[in-house]
Scaffold this active site. Structure first.
Site, PDB file in Angstrom:
ATOM      1  N   TYR A  43      12.696  77.555  -4.011  1.00 50.39           N
ATOM      2  CA  TYR A  43      12.877  78.173  -2.700  1.00 50.39           C
ATOM      3  C   TYR A  43      11.671  79.039  -2.348  1.00 50.39           C
ATOM      4  O   TYR A  43      11.129  78.961  -1.235  1.00 50.39           O
ATOM      5  CB  TYR A  43      14.148  79.017  -2.692  1.00 50.39           C
ATOM      6  CG  TYR A  43      14.300  79.858  -1.444  1.00 50.39           C
ATOM      7  CD1 TYR A  43      14.664  79.279  -0.231  1.00 50.39           C
ATOM      8  CD2 TYR A  43      14.071  81.234  -1.481  1.00 50.39           C
ATOM      9  CE1 TYR A  43      14.796  80.044   0.929  1.00 50.39           C
ATOM     10  CE2 TYR A  43      14.200  82.009  -0.334  1.00 50.39           C
ATOM     11  CZ  TYR A  43      14.555  81.418   0.860  1.00 50.39           C
ATOM     12  OH  TYR A  43      14.673  82.180   2.002  1.00 50.39           O
ATOM     13  N   GLY A  77      18.257  74.602  12.792  1.00 48.25           N
ATOM     14  CA  GLY A  77      19.252  75.407  12.084  1.00 48.25           C
ATOM     15  C   GLY A  77      19.890  76.441  12.987  1.00 48.25           C
ATOM     16  O   GLY A  77      20.149  77.575  12.561  1.00 48.25           O
ATOM     17  N   GLY A 130      19.143  81.575  12.856  1.00 50.79           N
ATOM     18  CA  GLY A 130      18.878  80.529  13.840  1.00 50.79           C
ATOM     19  C   GLY A 130      19.831  80.587  15.011  1.00 50.79           C
ATOM     20  O   GLY A 130      19.430  80.398  16.171  1.00 50.79           O
TER      21      GLY A 130
END
Length: 357
Positions: free
Chosen positions: A199, A45, A51
């Site tokens: 999540y 990512g 990232g």
């Protein structure tokens, strides 16, 4: 568990380019970090958000950085931006779809073919708040992308990591892990689906995995460090992406308003990941911002939730993940050799200047 993807094959939501186009300040590295030239890091990512800034800062330290991303165009744009501000940066691009374990296997094979040694693996990529979609392998999308793909990637790359003198496996979690329900059996195929709970569960899974990997590394006598971290509340594309993908609008909007007050820039949010990758912190710790309810500020060592330290749940999650992926990272760990284990990685002191919570 269904084996048919509920997600249209060509309907992967895109990341924004906001973070890769952001103005760059000077690279902030831990004060004790030596020159990292000759070392190799893999960052998933890496085209946006935390990232991207992790990849940028690791490249600034001298590392060869392999940007592992799904979208080739955005990855190329991010790599070009890094090169424009850091002409000496060594950047490699690796396409990988974390929603497809076949793609993870192929990407890991390419890394192993090109690099005999990996020094740092940053398991960073993630998504949040998507509707009930499954990966191509038939598991819930948050669990599959945020946890299972990284579990598999770690297992596939671990042999190359173990050839490095001080390998790091860095797993990016979230403060959201504190509100997750501890039920690893349910996570791959939740009976009742709530996007933000899914999540949170995947972020708890990240910590359970990181801690269990630490215990296994310690038992095997390997010098590798498994370090977890979180970026606090950082201004990234996750909330915008969740809203576009059909997450609950009221929840996403409420979080977005709150983020306007407390969120720190994504470059600052990358500091815990950078510290986990470079600083002399011991294996098994959890790093994150130390101020404003762990949302921002200097990097410190903090205590994660009791659920994240449930060793029985961690072993259960590990076994489930190995069964679902067909990959068991523990297979790469050699048994300890009598008298040759060296210093206990858990006994490495935390550098002076790090706040310990």
């Amino acid at each position: 568990m269904t084996t048919t993807s509920r997600r249209p094959a060509n309907d992967r939501a895109s990341n924004t380019r906001r973070d890769s186009r952001a103005a760059h300040g000077p690279a902030r590295l831990p004060s004790a970090a030596p020159d990292q030239r000759g070392k190799v890091a893999v960052v998933t990512g890496a085209n946006a958000g935390v990232g991207y800034h992790t990849a940028r800062l690791l490249a600034a330290s001298g590392m060869t950085v392999i940007m592992a991303c799904r979208h080739s165009g955005r990855m190329s744009a991010a790599a070009s931006t890094i090169k424009a501000t850091q002409p000496d940066a060594i950047i490699r691009q690796l396409r990988v779809d974390l929603g497809n374990l076949g793609s993870v296997r192929a990407a890991a094979g390419q890394v192993l073919d090109d690099h005999g040694r990996i020094d740092v693996l940053v398991n960073n990529a993630g998504l949040m708040g998507v509707p009930r979609w499954d990966t191509f392998d038939g598991v819930e999308m948050h669990f599959g992308v945020n946890h299972l793909a990284h579990f598999a990637l770690t297992g596939l790359l671990l042999p190359a990591l173990l050839t490095a003198p001080d390998p790091r496996i860095v797993t990016v979690s979230s403060t959201a892990h504190r509100v997750a329900r501890l039920d690893p059996h349910d996570w791959p195929d939740p009976k009742v689906y709530r996007p933000y709970q899914a999540y949170a569960a995947s972020k708890l899974a990240n910590l359970l995995f990181s801690y269990e990997l630490h215990r296994l590394l310690l038992a095997s006598g390997c010098p590798a460090r498994s370090i977890a971290c979180h970026p606090g509340w950082s201004d990234t594309q996750l909330l915008d992406s969740a809203r576009r993908r059909g997450g609950r609008p009221a929840v996403a909007q409420g979080l977005r308003i709150l983020a306007m007050v407390v969120a720190q820039p994504a470059a600052q949010g990358a500091q815990p990941t950078l510290a986990a990758s470079l600083a002399d912190v011991p294996s098994g710790v959890f790093l994150g911002p130390s101020r404003w309810l762990r949302t921002r500020g200097p990097v410190g060592v903090e205590q994660s939730s009791d659920a994240s330290r449930d060793e029985r749940a961690a072993r259960q999650l590990w076994d489930t993940s190995a069964e679902l992926s067909g990959i068991d990272p523990s297979n790469a760990l050699r048994p300890p050799r009598l008298g040759s284990a060296g210093p206990d990685p858990a006994e490495r002191p935390v550098d002076e200047g790090w706040s310990v919570r």
